[in-house]
Design an enzyme around this catalytic site. Structure first.
Site, PDB file in Angstrom:
ATOM      1  N   LYS A 136       0.761  -1.062  -0.164  1.00  0.00           N
ATOM      2  CA  LYS A 136      -0.152  -0.032   0.243  1.00  0.00           C
ATOM      3  C   LYS A 136       0.863   1.171   0.119  1.00  0.00           C
ATOM      4  O   LYS A 136       2.057   1.355   0.817  1.00  0.00           O
ATOM      5  CB  LYS A 136      -0.789  -0.111   1.329  1.00  0.00           C
ATOM      6  CG  LYS A 136      -2.044   1.235   1.202  1.00  0.00           C
ATOM      7  CD  LYS A 136      -2.913   0.983   2.549  1.00  0.00           C
ATOM      8  CE  LYS A 136      -3.801   2.026   2.503  1.00  0.00           C
ATOM      9  NZ  LYS A 136      -4.780   1.938   4.008  1.00  0.00           N
TER      10      LYS A 136
ATOM     11  N   SER B 200      -9.617   2.151   3.324  1.00  0.00           N
ATOM     12  CA  SER B 200      -8.541   2.932   2.190  1.00  0.00           C
ATOM     13  C   SER B 200      -7.735   1.930   1.484  1.00  0.00           C
ATOM     14  O   SER B 200      -7.230   2.333   0.526  1.00  0.00           O
ATOM     15  CB  SER B 200      -7.916   3.720   3.072  1.00  0.00           C
ATOM     16  OG  SER B 200      -6.774   3.068   4.144  1.00  0.00           O
TER      17      SER B 200
ATOM     18  N   SER C  75      -9.843  -0.268   7.399  1.00  0.00           N
ATOM     19  CA  SER C  75      -9.125  -0.062   5.976  1.00  0.00           C
ATOM     20  C   SER C  75      -8.486  -1.366   5.618  1.00  0.00           C
ATOM     21  O   SER C  75      -8.078  -1.265   4.143  1.00  0.00           O
ATOM     22  CB  SER C  75      -8.034   1.078   6.304  1.00  0.00           C
ATOM     23  OG  SER C  75      -8.833   2.521   6.042  1.00  0.00           O
TER      24      SER C  75
END
Lengths: 478, 480
Positions: free
Chosen positions: B76, B151, B175
């Site tokens: 990420k 997210s 997330s």
């Protein structure tokens, strides 16, 4: 006419002498190339985290023990949020309501021998900011983050100081203490101790405090005294002319010796303090406190008492000696070796202090090791050498080094105390100066000094003055 | 080569010489190219991964094999990666090449993993739909009109679409878990403090936790094993004795909290009930449990996360790195315009609400109150774990929704997190894993465990996945 009283409280920021920063592994050395002592944590790169330096905690505890304060069993770090270019994270990590060191006291000593105990409200750990440099680049500001993250102990006094002189004495005493504790290098020129003063004026005897002003960043004993003196006079003048003191921050301009308004405090900043979630509460177990306690040096107050009551020094001598912990340590070593504290104090406050002054160096760099000065004073006392010779050996040790006994032997400086040899010298001189002998015998006792001088000259100062006197008196009367 | 092969299969394929790490990397790189439309990646490091693959092939030949040697994963874009753009999906960091590796990145490298790129995400991890990214939204591979969740949307979609073997993600209020559920993959939010936060760009420091998104509980465990552990660079990292990632199976008491189940839509209730029965048929026992303060969790979460974010993001001031406005007149301008231009609107909203919650006069009513309720929520769980081993809940009130459905309605968007924020506030580990489909979209369930109880979650997950196939479904099945 109203008699006024000043009420002063000081906040002193002490840079702790840790090798690395309070929350990063970067070095804290002074005067390095800009930003060379700033690592990823100090420049607040994305993703970095603070890790508390245990040495800073130990130093804070040491200070707490020295002022007989309560050490928090658990304390906390908070974020103080504000934007400034030399504050890389946009917040300063500090301690708001759980300081590591609680209430304590610091005795301050005055020249006349009087003592006052000043309350210390609290002392807390925080990080220093970097520096903005406005002069080096045309129209631009440079940011140097070498200082960012240097550990500070902010020491807050009670508003118990009542004159500029008292405030300066407190600052000086604090300086002596933190340097004795070796938690700060005490270098005021490098900003190792910085002082903010809160000051107000009230009619003497009044209970309610007057409106205060804050003077920021006064960094020498002399400037603290002068800035406060100016500010006290200014506030009194304002009040006596029917005006009002305004709550504000003022700056001391040492060149013009005055304080000037910097900003009004009316619209007080909201720093949005809250506990820093990157740092856990700091637990301080008793074992940690005890492990610091055993490293405590003799504190200035105890030292002063010992000098006066055990070693027989005067208040003045004791005060001068403990001003600089390196000086006091030097004195302790010399006094122990020489076995004569008074003589050691005389020499250190006299010859040594004068030579340091002349060469513009401090006690850290005294070129004569304490054991050599101790031996020198011992040789005076055991009458191996005369005081006069000692002075010249001292100069030699100062400039060229060497050992006292070595110099005495190699240069033949041993005191002449062989009676037969001295008698020979004396009788030669008596026969050389018949006129002066006559004067002495006519009762002009003072002329004895002339003969002593002649004997010293003939023996290169090595003659034992006591013996010379005895032999001269005996021979002249004969 | 099978794009949906799990880590165990890839490990044996590499070790047996069925394919090389270089071939495997090429294979994923080609797929990433072909699936550019999904917008899963902010940075693809073709050169870097191929170089690392060559080294991995050499290591495999020399029998110096770590658990992840030669296996391409993606991080990420919240994790700092040395020499690679680390943008946090923000214009603010659009020019930020990290000079260091996050601890998670370093540890996965040490376990042999090779980095294929950096995945898209909501800006600064603030969002539940991956629509707040400066680099544009990520599409859900199951339905390209839908969001992948957020997210960690890029990571979840990349695993689902077979663009990498596994990905890292970060979870502050859901997330990892919610996008895992929306994309039909397995995601683990570890216990707070189990995985180092050093080098993971901070959103809300007391909640942020890195973790894996993978094809199975087994793979998630393998990744966790590589990522976890005490890190002297993170003061909140736990000095826990190394705990096993899996434990031996035993009959568990599974708590069913009414607060999570009562308001669920009938279609999701049906799927979740079936999952519960499947677990019971494995020999576990479901019992009801009460978590009375659950309702307050989302509000508490948004106060605390916003407060922490508002100061964590103060460092982005346009001075030392990151976006700086062109020709500011003065310092005030420099701050104001750099930040106004650099941050997107959701980030600004959180900074503003967080600043408000910490302000004099509001601190007690918001931040302090939120902290008090946070303690109650935590206590609810501690009480519950006195009675049960694991708590079973839905991950999200819905399956993946359409893009733009909620983005203009922040409160509804925030409500997406109602089932994930409580475990975050309590610092508990939680595993999100696929347990069915509803309207052809994946549905996830959540196992919440006691602190450092990852092994029961992962073991239970592995057991469930050995008896069911939901985790093995992949979007291609839809198109077939």
């Amino acid at each position: 006419m109203t008699e006024w009283e000043a009420v002063i409280g000081l906040e002193v920021h002490v840079q702790l002498a840790t090798r690395s920063k309070i929350f990063s592994r970067a070095a804290t050395t002074f005067g390095e190339y800009p930003n060379s002592n700033a690592n990823a944590v100090d420049i607040a790169l994305p993703g970095v985290l603070p890790v508390l330096n245990g040495e800073a905690v130990r130093m804070a505890i040491k200070f707490g023990l020295a002022i007989d304060a309560e050490i928090a069993s658990s304390c906390r770090f908070d974020r103080k949020n504000y934007f400034y270019p030399d504050l890389p994270k946009g917040y300063q990590i500090s301690q708001l309501d759980q300081p590591i060191v609680g209430r304590g006291t610091l005795p301050i000593f005055f020249g006349d021998g009087s003592i006052r105990e000043i309350g210390i409200t609290r002392a807390h750990l925080e990080e220093d900011a970097g520096k903005s440099i406005h002069t080096a680049y045309d129209g631009l500001t440079g940011i140097d983050l070498n200082r960012a993250g240097t550990p500070l102990l902010e020491i807050v006094s009670e508003p118990e100081l009542h004159s500029a002189a008292e405030a300066a004495a407190y600052f000086r005493e604090l300086h002596g203490l933190v340097t004795t504790l070796e938690i700060c290098d005490g270098n005021l020129n490098e900003g190792s101790m910085r002082c903010d003063a809160n000051i107000s004026i009230r009619p003497k005897g009044a209970v309610i405090l007057g409106e205060r002003t804050e003077i920021k960043n006064v960094n020498s004993f002399r400037f603290v005294e002068r800035a406060l003196k100016y500010e006290i006079d200014r506030q009194i003048a304002v009040l006596e002319s029917g005006g009002k003191v305004v709550l504000e921050t003022r700056l001391y301009d040492s060149e013009r010796d005055e304080t000037r308004s910097m900003r009004s405090k009316e619209s007080s900043d909201d720093y949005r303090y809250f506990p820093d979630p990157d740092l856990l509460p700091v637990e301080i177990p008793d074992e940690l406190i005890e492990s610091v306690r055993v490293t405590m040096p003799e504190l200035p107050t105890a030292k002063r008492n010992r000098y006066i009551h055990e070693l027989g020094l005067t208040d003045y001598e004791a005060g001068r000696l403990i001003e600089d912990p390196h000086g006091a340590r030097y004195f302790d070593a010399v006094a122990e070796l020489s076995v004569n504290a008074k003589l050691s104090a005389n020499w250190i406050l006299g010859n040594v202090a004068a030579a340091l002054n002349r060469d513009e160096i401090s006690f850290v760099n005294v070129p004569i090791a304490p054991d050599q000065l101790g031996t020198l004073l011992k040789r005076i006392q055991d009458e191996t050498i005369t005081g006069k010779i000692a002075k010249s050996i001292f100069e030699l040790l100062w400039t060229e080094g060497g050992s006292v006994d070595g110099i005495i032997e190699s240069q033949g400086l041993r005191q002449l105390d062989n009676t037969g040899e001295l008698e020979g010298v004396v009788s030669q001189i008596i026969s050389d100066f018949p006129d002066q002998v006559g004067q002495f015998r006519e009762g002009k006792e003072k002329i004895l000094g002339f003969f002593v001088g002649q004997v010293m000259k003939a023996t290169n100062g090595k003659a034992n003055p006591k013996q010379v006197n005895e032999i001269l008196r005996r021979e002249l009367r004969a | 080569m099978n794009p949906y092969a799990n880590v165990t299969q890839l490990r044996s394929g590499l070790d047996n010489g069925d394919f090389s790490a270089e071939e495997l990397s090429h294979f994923y790189l080609d797929r990433i190219d072909a699936e550019e439309d999904l917008n899963c990646f902010i940075t693809v490091d073709a050169e870097g991964v191929l170089e690392a693959a060559k080294r991995a092939d050499k290591a495999i030949a020399d029998k110096r094999i770590g658990p992840l040697t030669g296996i391409p994963i993606a991080h990420k874009d919240i994790f700092c990666t040395r020499g690679l753009l680390t943008s946090c999906a923000s214009r603010m960091l659009n020019n930020f090449v990290a000079p260091y590796d996050a601890t998670v990145v370093e540890r996965l490298k040490r376990a042999g993993a090779i980095t294929i790129g950096k995945t898209n995400m909501d800006e600064f991890a603030m969002g539940s739909s991956n629509e707040t990214s400066f680099y544009g939204p990520v599409k859900n591979p199951w339905d390209r009109e839908c969001v992948p969740g957020g997210s960690s949307g890029g990571s979840a979609a990349a695993v689902a679409a077979g663009l990498a073997a596994a990905c890292t993600g970060s979870d502050t209020g859901g997330s990892i878990r919610q996008p895992a559920s929306f994309c039909g993959v397995t995601g683990l939010k570890p216990t707070y403090g189990r995985v180092s936060r050093y080098g993971m760009i901070a959103f809300a420091s007391s909640l942020d936790q890195g973790g894996p998104l993978a094809r199975s509980a087994s793979d998630a465990g393998t990744l966790l094993n590589a990522m976890e552990g005490y890190d002297p660079n993170d003061s909140t990292s736990a000095i826990a004795d190394a705990t096993d990632i899996f434990s031996s199976s035993r009959a568990l008491k599974i708590g069913i909290p009414s607060q999570y189940w009562n308001d669920l839509s009938p279609s999701l209730t049906k799927v979740l009930e079936e999952a519960r029965r499947a677990l019971e048929s494995l020999g576990h026992r479901a019992v009801s449990v009460e978590l009375p303060h659950t309702n307050a969790a989302t509000a508490v979460y948004y106060v605390i996360a916003g407060a922490e974010a508002s100061t964590n993001l103060s460092r982005y001031d346009g001075i030392r790195y990151g976006h700086r406005t062109a020709s500011p007149e003065n310092l005030e301008d420099l701050y104001q315009f750099s930040r106004s231009e650099g941050f997107g609107s959701e980030v600004k909203r959180r900074i503003l609400t967080g600043t408000y919650a910490l302000s004099v006069g509001y601190y007690d009513a918001y931040y302090l109150k939120a902290q008090q309720i946070r303690r109650l929520i935590r206590q609810d769980f501690l009480d519950a774990f006195g009675e049960v081993d694991v708590i079973l809940t839905p991950v999200s009130p819905s399956t993946a929704f359409k893009r733009e459905a909620l983005i203009e309605d922040p409160i509804s968007m925030y409500q997406q997190d109602i089932y994930t924020t409580p475990a975050s506030l309590a610092g508990l580990p939680a595993l999100s894993l696929p347990c069915g489909v509803s309207d052809q979209m994946p549905v996830g369930m959540q196992f919440i465990g006691p602190h450092f109880g990852e092994s029961s979650l992962l073991t239970l997950g592995r057991e469930y996945q050995s008896e069911t196939d939901w985790h093995a479904l992949h979007p291609a099945d839809n198109h077939d």
